[in-house]
Structure formats: C-alpha cells, structure tokens
Design an enzyme around this catalytic site. Structure first.
Site, PDB file in Angstrom:
ATOM      1  N   ASP A  12     -30.667 -47.985   8.887  1.00 23.05           N
ATOM      2  CA  ASP A  12     -31.053 -47.422  10.190  1.00 23.05           C
ATOM      3  C   ASP A  12     -31.836 -46.121  10.022  1.00 23.05           C
ATOM      4  O   ASP A  12     -31.605 -45.369   9.073  1.00 23.05           O
ATOM      5  CB  ASP A  12     -29.782 -47.182  11.021  1.00 23.05           C
ATOM      6  CG  ASP A  12     -30.103 -46.923  12.481  1.00 23.05           C
ATOM      7  OD1 ASP A  12     -31.148 -47.399  12.965  1.00 23.05           O
ATOM      8  OD2 ASP A  12     -29.293 -46.245  13.148  1.00 23.05           O
ATOM      9  N   HIS A  29     -41.054 -48.576   9.847  1.00 19.19           N
ATOM     10  CA  HIS A  29     -40.554 -49.878   9.368  1.00 19.19           C
ATOM     11  C   HIS A  29     -41.219 -50.251   8.044  1.00 19.19           C
ATOM     12  O   HIS A  29     -40.576 -50.813   7.160  1.00 19.19           O
ATOM     13  CB  HIS A  29     -40.795 -50.963  10.421  1.00 19.19           C
ATOM     14  CG  HIS A  29     -39.977 -50.752  11.668  1.00 19.19           C
ATOM     15  ND1 HIS A  29     -38.630 -50.505  11.638  1.00 19.19           N
ATOM     16  CD2 HIS A  29     -40.323 -50.747  12.987  1.00 19.19           C
ATOM     17  CE1 HIS A  29     -38.156 -50.355  12.875  1.00 19.19           C
ATOM     18  NE2 HIS A  29     -39.176 -50.491  13.716  1.00 19.19           N
ATOM     19  N   LEU A 123     -28.130 -60.990  -8.770  1.00 23.20           N
ATOM     20  CA  LEU A 123     -27.757 -60.422  -7.469  1.00 23.20           C
ATOM     21  C   LEU A 123     -27.881 -61.465  -6.358  1.00 23.20           C
ATOM     22  O   LEU A 123     -28.904 -62.149  -6.247  1.00 23.20           O
ATOM     23  CB  LEU A 123     -28.672 -59.229  -7.148  1.00 23.20           C
ATOM     24  CG  LEU A 123     -28.417 -58.553  -5.795  1.00 23.20           C
ATOM     25  CD1 LEU A 123     -27.115 -57.750  -5.820  1.00 23.20           C
ATOM     26  CD2 LEU A 123     -29.574 -57.656  -5.391  1.00 23.20           C
TER      27      LEU A 123
HETATM   28  C1  IPE Z   1     -28.519 -51.647  13.766  1.00 22.71           C
HETATM   29  O1  IPE Z   1     -29.359 -50.587  14.113  1.00 22.71           O
HETATM   30  C2  IPE Z   1     -29.299 -52.867  13.451  1.00 22.71           C
HETATM   31  C3  IPE Z   1     -30.141 -52.829  12.250  1.00 22.71           C
HETATM   32  C4  IPE Z   1     -30.293 -51.837  11.433  1.00 22.71           C
HETATM   33  C5  IPE Z   1     -30.847 -54.051  11.969  1.00 22.71           C
HETATM   34  P1  IPE Z   1     -29.743 -50.259  15.616  1.00 22.71           P
HETATM   35  O2  IPE Z   1     -30.692 -49.126  15.564  1.00 22.71           O
HETATM   36  O3  IPE Z   1     -30.186 -51.479  16.321  1.00 22.71           O
HETATM   37  O4  IPE Z   1     -28.336 -49.834  16.229  1.00 22.71           O
HETATM   38  P2  IPE Z   1     -27.987 -48.938  17.515  1.00 22.71           P
HETATM   39  O5  IPE Z   1     -28.829 -49.441  18.639  1.00 22.71           O
HETATM   40  O6  IPE Z   1     -28.337 -47.531  17.161  1.00 22.71           O
HETATM   41  O7  IPE Z   1     -26.524 -49.107  17.695  1.00 22.71           O
HETATM   42  C1  IPE Z   2     -33.701 -49.641  11.685  1.00 23.88           C
HETATM   43  O1  IPE Z   2     -34.401 -48.560  12.176  1.00 23.88           O
HETATM   44  C2  IPE Z   2     -34.508 -50.921  11.706  1.00 23.88           C
HETATM   45  C3  IPE Z   2     -34.077 -51.903  12.718  1.00 23.88           C
HETATM   46  C4  IPE Z   2     -33.120 -51.778  13.588  1.00 23.88           C
HETATM   47  C5  IPE Z   2     -34.822 -53.143  12.731  1.00 23.88           C
HETATM   48  P1  IPE Z   2     -34.546 -48.275  13.713  1.00 23.88           P
HETATM   49  O2  IPE Z   2     -35.770 -48.986  14.206  1.00 23.88           O
HETATM   50  O3  IPE Z   2     -33.310 -48.582  14.462  1.00 23.88           O
HETATM   51  O4  IPE Z   2     -34.816 -46.704  13.706  1.00 23.88           O
HETATM   52  P2  IPE Z   2     -34.210 -45.619  14.691  1.00 23.88           P
HETATM   53  O5  IPE Z   2     -32.735 -45.814  14.698  1.00 23.88           O
HETATM   54  O6  IPE Z   2     -34.831 -45.894  16.017  1.00 23.88           O
HETATM   55  O7  IPE Z   2     -34.623 -44.331  14.094  1.00 23.88           O
HETATM   56 MG    MG Z   3     -31.650 -47.532  14.983  1.00 22.71          MG
END
Ligand code: IPE
Ligand code: IPE
Ligand code: MG
Length: 239
Positions: A12, A29, A123
C-alpha cells in the site's frame, strides 16, 4: 534465525508516493511494480517459501475507471515482462481471486504464467487480484453447501481442516508473517481466515520506498517473536 515460510504483503501507498512528488497516481503504481520485482527476488533469496501479494482487492473496483484500467493493464504488462525471469529463477506463479471480471487478455496472461511455471519448485508466488477475504469464505461455504445438497457431503463432517482445504490458499501453510506498508493499521479484507495466527508487521514506508532492506528488517523482527498459538510462553521467552 527463524525464517517465515509464508509471507503475505499488502503493498500500500503507491498513490501517496506519487502525490508527494506531484506525480499522477499512475507513476506511483509503476514505481510500485519495480519494488514488487525487488521484493520478490529478496524474498526468494531470503529463504521464504511462499509469498502472497495483494495486488487488487474486491473493493478496488470502486476506484475511478481510469485507475482500474491502468492497474489491470500494468498487471498484464508486468506479468509479460517478468515471466521469463521468474521462470529462470524457478518461481512458480499462482493467482487467487475472482477471475470473472478480467479482460480476456489479462486472464490469458495469468493462465499462461501459471502454466509455464507449473513445475517450478522454488518460491511459490501468489498474486491476489480481485481478491477479498470475505469473498473467499463465502465462495468456499457455497461450494460446501452445494456438495451437501447434492448428497456428496455430510454437514457434520465439515471441520476447520476440510473448510481450509478449499480456500484460495488451501494448498499452502498459513501466512506466518503479514506485512502492510503505507502506514495504515488495517487488514482491508485481505486473508481473513488465513491470518488467524499471523504475526502482524506494519511499516510506515510507502510501497515504492519499501525494498529488500525493509523486507529483511521485517524478517528480523519476525525472528524475535514468540509464537504461542494459545499455549504458554516457551521457557526462553519467559525469562
Ligand atoms: C489494500 O489497499 C488493497 C491492496 C493493496 C491491493 P487499499 O488502499 O485498497 O486499502 P484501504 O482502502 O486503504 O483500506
Ligand atoms: C496500493 O497503493 C495499490 C493498490 C491498492 C492497487 P494505493 O493505490 O492504495 O496507494 P494509496 O494508499 O492511495 O497511497
Ligand atoms: Mg491504499
């Protein structure tokens, strides 16, 4: 040193990493995909047997359409780009999640990567896409209910072991170590059943900034845990 056999990661913080640099979320991303490459390599070198990565949750469909498309496209291109290297490094790929909503091109890429790495014994890399812990439990429950209705299964015979067998991670041991980057202390519908006894590690680092060194820090932290599973502490830990 005790190495976790199975590590599960919520990757995240890509969006915040990009915003902090005045860049579009897409750039976050893309940077995150680079970190994923490095962390997979480091986990393999570090002796981890199974690595489960949360790439897209059941709830991530609620994001703007353009971001969803970008994530799906990035996933498809990343599998394409990384496959030869993963194959050469004896990594076996698995995808878990609901595959019904993906484009034909992505579904093909996923199936092909699983097929091509099928006999690899290094792995075990599990990518969770359109995955949700609740989805997994409901899906398994429905499967068992149908087997009961069809007279193939006695409800009394259902126990934790047999229930687990048909979950998405049923063929692997449960995650020993859970890592979430990006500063949030929540599970966000990841492996609800499987994480019953995982050690939980939260890092404030945003995913694109999390690399092999940060992973090894988490593994070190894990090595110092006394896992009791409801029992009393081991004599060494009580001292
Ligand atoms: C969790 O992250 C899902 C992934 C990393 C794929 P999110 O960014 O979607 O989670 P919330 O919305 O902060 O809970
Ligand atoms: C994690 O990063 C990737 C996915 C959930 C696909 P985020 O896109 O949630 O990044 P933040 O949390 O908004 O910074
Ligand atoms: Mg996120």
């Amino acid at each position: 040193m005790s190495i976790p056999k199975h590590v599960a990661i919520i990757m995240d913080g890509n969006g915040r990493w990009a915003s902090g640099r005045g860049l579009p979320r897409a750039a976050g991303h893309r940077a995150g995909a680079k970190t994923t490459h490095d962390v997979v390599e480091a986990a393999s070198k570090g002796g981890v047997e199974t690595l489960t990565l949360f790439a897209f949750s059941s709830e991530n469909w609620k994001r703007p359409g353009a971001e969803v498309r970008l994530l799906m496209d990035l996933l498809r291109r990343t599998i394409r780009k990384e496959l030869a290297g993963l194959e050469a490094n004896n990594v076996r790929m698995h995808f878990i999640g609901d595959r019904t909503r993906f484009s034909a091109a992505l579904a093909r890429e996923m199936a092909a990567s699983e097929e091509r790495t099928r006999s690899n014994t290094g792995l075990q890399l599990v990518i969770a896409v359109d995955y949700g812990g609740r989805w997994d439990i409901v899906r398994r429950s429905r499967e068992l209910a149908q087997a009961c209705r069809d007279g193939e299964l006695d409800p009394e015979s259902i126990d934790e072991h047999s229930f687990n067998t048909g979950l998405s991670l049923g063929r692997f041991s449960a995650p020993d170590l859970f890592i979430r980057t990006g500063g949030e202390r929540r599970i966000s519908n990841f492996l609800l059943w499987d994480m019953a006894y995982s050690e939980l590690y939260f890092s404030d680092e945003l995913w694109p900034d999390f690399g092999p060194d940060r992973l090894y820090e988490a593994l070190d932290w894990y090595a110092g845990r006394d896992r009791r599973f409801g029992r009393v502490a081991s004599p060494a830990a009580q001292r």
